[in-house]
Design an enzyme around this catalytic site. Structure first.
Site, PDB file in Angstrom:
ATOM      1  N   LYS A 174       6.789 -39.395 -53.555  1.00  0.00           N
ATOM      2  CA  LYS A 174       6.881 -39.096 -52.113  1.00  0.00           C
ATOM      3  C   LYS A 174       6.596 -40.394 -51.361  1.00  0.00           C
ATOM      4  O   LYS A 174       5.450 -40.811 -51.225  1.00  0.00           O
ATOM      5  CB  LYS A 174       5.836 -38.025 -51.765  1.00  0.00           C
ATOM      6  N   GLU A 249      -5.558 -46.608 -53.723  1.00  0.00           N
ATOM      7  CA  GLU A 249      -5.635 -47.998 -53.243  1.00  0.00           C
ATOM      8  C   GLU A 249      -5.536 -47.917 -51.731  1.00  0.00           C
ATOM      9  O   GLU A 249      -4.556 -47.393 -51.202  1.00  0.00           O
ATOM     10  CB  GLU A 249      -4.466 -48.833 -53.803  1.00  0.00           C
ATOM     11  N   CYS A 283      -2.328 -54.977 -46.809  1.00  0.00           N
ATOM     12  CA  CYS A 283      -3.673 -54.457 -47.103  1.00  0.00           C
ATOM     13  C   CYS A 283      -4.625 -55.627 -47.325  1.00  0.00           C
ATOM     14  O   CYS A 283      -5.827 -55.515 -47.118  1.00  0.00           O
ATOM     15  CB  CYS A 283      -3.644 -53.543 -48.313  1.00  0.00           C
ATOM     16  N   GLU A 384     -10.160 -51.574 -39.834  1.00  0.00           N
ATOM     17  CA  GLU A 384      -8.840 -52.117 -40.173  1.00  0.00           C
ATOM     18  C   GLU A 384      -7.884 -51.888 -39.002  1.00  0.00           C
ATOM     19  O   GLU A 384      -7.648 -50.754 -38.596  1.00  0.00           O
ATOM     20  CB  GLU A 384      -8.290 -51.428 -41.433  1.00  0.00           C
TER      21      GLU A 384
HETATM   22  P1  NAD Z   1      -1.109 -43.498 -44.646  1.00  0.00           P
HETATM   23  O1  NAD Z   1      -2.404 -43.142 -45.284  1.00  0.00           O
HETATM   24  O2  NAD Z   1      -0.854 -43.013 -43.286  1.00  0.00           O
HETATM   25  O3  NAD Z   1       0.116 -42.958 -45.546  1.00  0.00           O
HETATM   26  C1  NAD Z   1       0.302 -43.348 -46.876  1.00  0.00           C
HETATM   27  C2  NAD Z   1       1.143 -42.306 -47.572  1.00  0.00           C
HETATM   28  O4  NAD Z   1       0.405 -41.088 -47.626  1.00  0.00           O
HETATM   29  C3  NAD Z   1       2.454 -41.970 -46.866  1.00  0.00           C
HETATM   30  O5  NAD Z   1       3.453 -41.701 -47.811  1.00  0.00           O
HETATM   31  C4  NAD Z   1       2.100 -40.704 -46.109  1.00  0.00           C
HETATM   32  O6  NAD Z   1       3.224 -39.892 -45.841  1.00  0.00           O
HETATM   33  C5  NAD Z   1       1.167 -40.031 -47.092  1.00  0.00           C
HETATM   34  N1  NAD Z   1       0.241 -39.066 -46.500  1.00  0.00           N
HETATM   35  C6  NAD Z   1      -0.278 -39.063 -45.252  1.00  0.00           C
HETATM   36  N2  NAD Z   1      -1.089 -37.988 -45.100  1.00  0.00           N
HETATM   37  C7  NAD Z   1      -1.076 -37.315 -46.277  1.00  0.00           C
HETATM   38  C8  NAD Z   1      -1.713 -36.127 -46.752  1.00  0.00           C
HETATM   39  N3  NAD Z   1      -2.524 -35.411 -45.966  1.00  0.00           N
HETATM   40  N4  NAD Z   1      -1.478 -35.734 -48.009  1.00  0.00           N
HETATM   41  C9  NAD Z   1      -0.671 -36.463 -48.824  1.00  0.00           C
HETATM   42  N5  NAD Z   1      -0.023 -37.579 -48.430  1.00  0.00           N
HETATM   43  C10 NAD Z   1      -0.238 -38.002 -47.174  1.00  0.00           C
HETATM   44  O7  NAD Z   1      -0.974 -45.087 -44.742  1.00  0.00           O
HETATM   45  P2  NAD Z   1       0.224 -45.997 -44.195  1.00  0.00           P
HETATM   46  O8  NAD Z   1       0.103 -46.114 -42.728  1.00  0.00           O
HETATM   47  O9  NAD Z   1       1.505 -45.546 -44.771  1.00  0.00           O
HETATM   48  O10 NAD Z   1      -0.120 -47.396 -44.879  1.00  0.00           O
HETATM   49  C11 NAD Z   1      -1.013 -48.307 -44.350  1.00  0.00           C
HETATM   50  C12 NAD Z   1      -2.326 -48.258 -45.098  1.00  0.00           C
HETATM   51  O11 NAD Z   1      -2.102 -48.500 -46.483  1.00  0.00           O
HETATM   52  C13 NAD Z   1      -3.287 -49.353 -44.664  1.00  0.00           C
HETATM   53  O12 NAD Z   1      -4.582 -48.815 -44.576  1.00  0.00           O
HETATM   54  C14 NAD Z   1      -3.201 -50.377 -45.795  1.00  0.00           C
HETATM   55  O13 NAD Z   1      -4.323 -51.196 -45.928  1.00  0.00           O
HETATM   56  C15 NAD Z   1      -3.014 -49.476 -46.964  1.00  0.00           C
HETATM   57  N6  NAD Z   1      -2.440 -50.197 -48.100  1.00  0.00           N
HETATM   58  C16 NAD Z   1      -3.230 -50.439 -49.191  1.00  0.00           C
HETATM   59  C17 NAD Z   1      -2.737 -51.151 -50.274  1.00  0.00           C
HETATM   60  C18 NAD Z   1      -3.586 -51.411 -51.479  1.00  0.00           C
HETATM   61  O14 NAD Z   1      -3.033 -51.666 -52.539  1.00  0.00           O
HETATM   62  N7  NAD Z   1      -4.902 -51.369 -51.372  1.00  0.00           N
HETATM   63  C19 NAD Z   1      -1.424 -51.618 -50.243  1.00  0.00           C
HETATM   64  C20 NAD Z   1      -0.640 -51.352 -49.117  1.00  0.00           C
HETATM   65  C21 NAD Z   1      -1.158 -50.629 -48.056  1.00  0.00           C
END
Ligand code: NAD
Length: 495
Positions: A174, A249, A283, A384
C-alpha cells in the site's frame, strides 16, 4: 495523465467501488499525474487472498531463482531510469538529479538482493554431542503488508519489496496516496521481470482506510512501515494487541555539529544539501545545525549567502536546486512552523515565506528558510517540520553540542564536521542516532549497510543491508538439530 490500477493476483484491476482519486504535480497543481483507484476493504481482502495462495509455491521456489527475477527487475529499472526519474519529479516534486538518485538506489537494491538469493546464509555449528549436527536457516515470514511514504517513491518500495521477495514472502503493498503512479510503475517492472501472479499485489488508497485494514488483516503475517512517528506508533499499538511483527521507520530531527576547527567550506555545503536537498523532505534531512560558539558568526554568514543562491523552481528544469513541498497540507504545515519559530523568538536569517514567482505560483513552493539564535527547547528545534527550514543553534563546546543533538525524541541521523580525530571519535561514540556521519552531511545512506533510527525514529529491525539489515527483517530463524547417533534421549539429557 496516467490511468493507474491496482495489481491483484497478476491482473491490473479497478477498485471494487469504482471510485478514484487524483495524483497531482506539486510544482503545478493544475497537472493531474494520474487517476488512481480509491480502494476499500474488499480490494485488500482480494489482495491478501492472492498473496496467501501464491505463498504456497513462492516460499518453495529456490531463492536463487527468486533472485534472478529481482536481477531482471533491476535491469529493467536501469533501462527505464530516465523516464522513472522524470515521472518521480512530476509526481513528488524533487529535482531530477535527486529523482534519478532515488531510482538508482532501487536499482542497487535490486542487484544486491538478487545476489542474496544465492546467500541467505544461516549458521552451522558443532554440536556438544557426537553424531549430531545443527544449523539455523532463514525462512520467510508469510504474507507481508508493506506501507510506504511519498518522499522516496521508488527507493523505499524497493528497500522493502526486494528483500521481502528474495526471502520467500509474498506481499501486499500500500503506497502513499501522494505518489501512487511511481508505485504502480515500480510494480509493473516486477511483473515484466516475470514475478508469478499473486506474489506482489498493489492496492492504492488512503492510509486510514486501506492501510489500517491491511495492518490488522487476519491473513497478514507481518508489517513493514515507513512514515511519520504518529502513524507508526499507532500501527505499533495495533500490531502489539494482535501479536503481529511490525517494523517501523519513522521521522527524524537530524543535526549537524560544526566544530570551531571544521573545514567551513565542507560544513556549509553539507548544511545546504542536508537542509534544503529534497526541499528538506528527507527523513535524514539536517534540520538543526549546531555550531560551536567560536565558529557561529562566520558559519551563519556563509550559510546565509550559500542559501540565498539556491534556485527554486520546477525540478525538471536543470538549474533548479529546490523543488516544491509535496502537497497543500505540508505547505501549510511548514509555513505554520515558520510562524511558530518567529513567535518563539528565533531570528529569521533567510527566507520565511511561500515562493510565488512566475509559474511557481501554481505549486507548493517555499523559500529555503534559516533561523538563527534558536534554543534547543524551541518547537522548531524539537519537532519534525519536513520542509526547507533549518535551525542554527549555538553550542559552548563538543559536549554541549552532543547533548543538544541527543535532546530530541528522535534518533535517526547526525553528523559532525571537525578536523580533530578525538572529537570525531567522541561524537561517533556519544551521538544517539542510528547513523552518524563524520565530515559529511546527515544524508546519503548506502544500501549494503543497515539503515534505521532509534527512539521515535524507528522500532524493530532495520532496512537495507549488511548484518542485521533487511534480511533479518524479512525472514526469521528456524533451528534444526539432527541426531544420527541412534542413542536414547535420556542418555543425551544425562550428558
Ligand atoms: P505518513 O505517516 O502520513 O504516511 C506513511 C504511509 O502510511 C502512507 O502510505 C499512508 O497512506 C499510510 N498511513 C497513514 N495513516 C495510516 C493508518 N492509520 N494506517 C495505516 N497506514 C497509514 O507519512 P508521510 O507523510 O507519507 O511520510 C513522511 C514521514 O515519513 C516523515 O515523518 C519522514 O521522516 C518519514 N520517513 C521516514 C523514513 C525512514 O526510513 N526513517 C524514510 C522516509 C520517510
Amino acid at each position: 495523465m496516467e490511468p493507474v490500477k491496482n495489481y491483484i493476483n497478476g491482473k491490473w484491476v479497478k477498485a471494487k467501488s469504482g471510485k478514484s482519486f487524483r495524483s497531482i504535480n506539486p510544482a503545478n497543481k493544475n497537472e493531474v499525474v494520474g487517476v488512481v483507484p480509491k480502494s476499500g476493504r474488499e480490494d485488500i481482502d482480494q489482495a491478501v487472498k492472492a498473496a496467501r495462495e501464491a505463498y504456497e509455491s513462492w516460499q518453495l521456489t529456490p531463492a536463487p531463482r527468486r533472485g534472478e527475477i529481482l536481477f531482471r527487475a533491476a535491469e529493467i529499472l536501469l533501462r527505464k531510469k530516465e523516464s522513472f526519474g522524470k515521472l518521480e519529479t512530476r509526481e513528488m516534486g524533487k529535482i531530477l538529479s535527486e529523482a534519478l538518485g532515488d531510482v538508482q538506489e532501487a536499482i542497487d537494491m535490486g542487484y544486491y538482493m538478487a545476489g542474496e538469493g544465492r546467500r541467505l546464509s544461516g549458521e552451522t555449528v558443532p554440536s556438544e554431542l557426537p553424531n549430531k549436527d545443527m544449523k539455523s536457516v532463514r525462512v520467510p515470514m508469510g504474507v507481508f503488508g508493506l506501507i510506504t511514504p511519498w518522499n522516496f517513491p521508488v527507493a523505499i518500495p524497493a528497500w522493502k519489496v526486494f528483500p521481502a521477495l528474495v526471502c520467500g514472502n509474498t506481499v501486499v503493498f500500500k503506497p502513499s496516496s501522494d505518489t501512487p503512479v511511481c508505485a504502480a510503475k515500480f510494480v509493473e517492472v516486477l511483473a515484466e521481470a516475470g514475478l508469478p501472479k499473486g506474489v506482489l499485489n498493489l492496492v492504492h488508497g488512503s492510509g486510514g482506510e486501506v492501510g489500517e485494514y491491511l495492518v490488522s488483516h487476519p491473513g497478514v503475517d507481518a508489517i513493514s512501515f515507513t512514515g511519520s512517528f504518529d502513524t507508526g506508533k499507532h500501527l505499533e499499538a495495533i500490531c502489539g494487541a494482535i501479536h503481529r511483527m511490525i517494523v517501523t521507520e519513522m521521522g527524524g530531527k537530524n543535526a549537524i555539529i560544526v566544530m570551531d576547527d571544521a573545514n567551513l567550506d565542507l560544513a556549509v555545503e553539507g548544511a545546504i544539501w542536508g537542509g534544503f536537498g529534497t526541499t528538506g523532505q528527507r527523513c535524514t534531512a539536517a534540520s538543526r545545525i549546531i555550531v560551536h560558539k567560536k565558529a557561529y558568526k562566520k558559519f551563519i554568514e556563509r550559510f546565509k549567502t550559500a542559501g540565498s543562491y539556491l534556485s527554486i523552481g520546477n525540478g525538471l528544469q536543470r538549474e533548479t536546486d529546490v523543488g516544491p513541498v509535496i502537497n497543500e497540507s505540508q505547505f501549510n504545515k511548514v509555513l505554520k512552523y515558520i510562524e511558530i519559530g518567529k513567535k518563539e523568538g528565533a531570528k529569521l536569517i533567510l527566507g520565511g515565506k511561500a515562493y510565488r514567482k512566475g509559474s511557481c505560483s501554481k505549486g507548493y513552493f517555499i523559500e529555503p528558510t534559516i533561523f538563527g539564535e534558536v534554543t534547543p527547547e524551541m518547537r522548531i528545534a524539537q519537532e519534525e517540520i519536513f520542509g526547507p527550514v533549518v535551525s542554527a543553534i549555538k553550542a559552548e563546546d563538543l559536549e554541549d553540542a552532543i547533548q543538544i543533538v541527543n535532546h530530541t525524541p528522535y534518533g535517526l541521523s547526525s553528523a559532525i564536521y571537525t578536523q580533530n580525530v578525538n572529537s570525531s571519535a567522541i561524537a561517533e561514540r556519544d551521538l544517539e542516532t542510528g547513523i552518524v556521519y563524520i565530515n559529511a552531511s546527515t544524508i546519503g545512506a548506502e544500501i549494503h549497510l543497515p539503515f534505521g533510527g532509534i527512539k521515535h525514529s524507528g522500532y524493530g529491525r532495520k532496512e537495507a543491508g549488511g548484518r542485521g539489515g533487511a534480511l533479518d527483517t524479512y525472514s526469521r530463524w528456524k533451528v534444526i538439530y539432527r541426531d544420527f547417533s541412534g542413542q536414547l534421549q535420556k542418555a543425551q539429557i544425562d550428558k
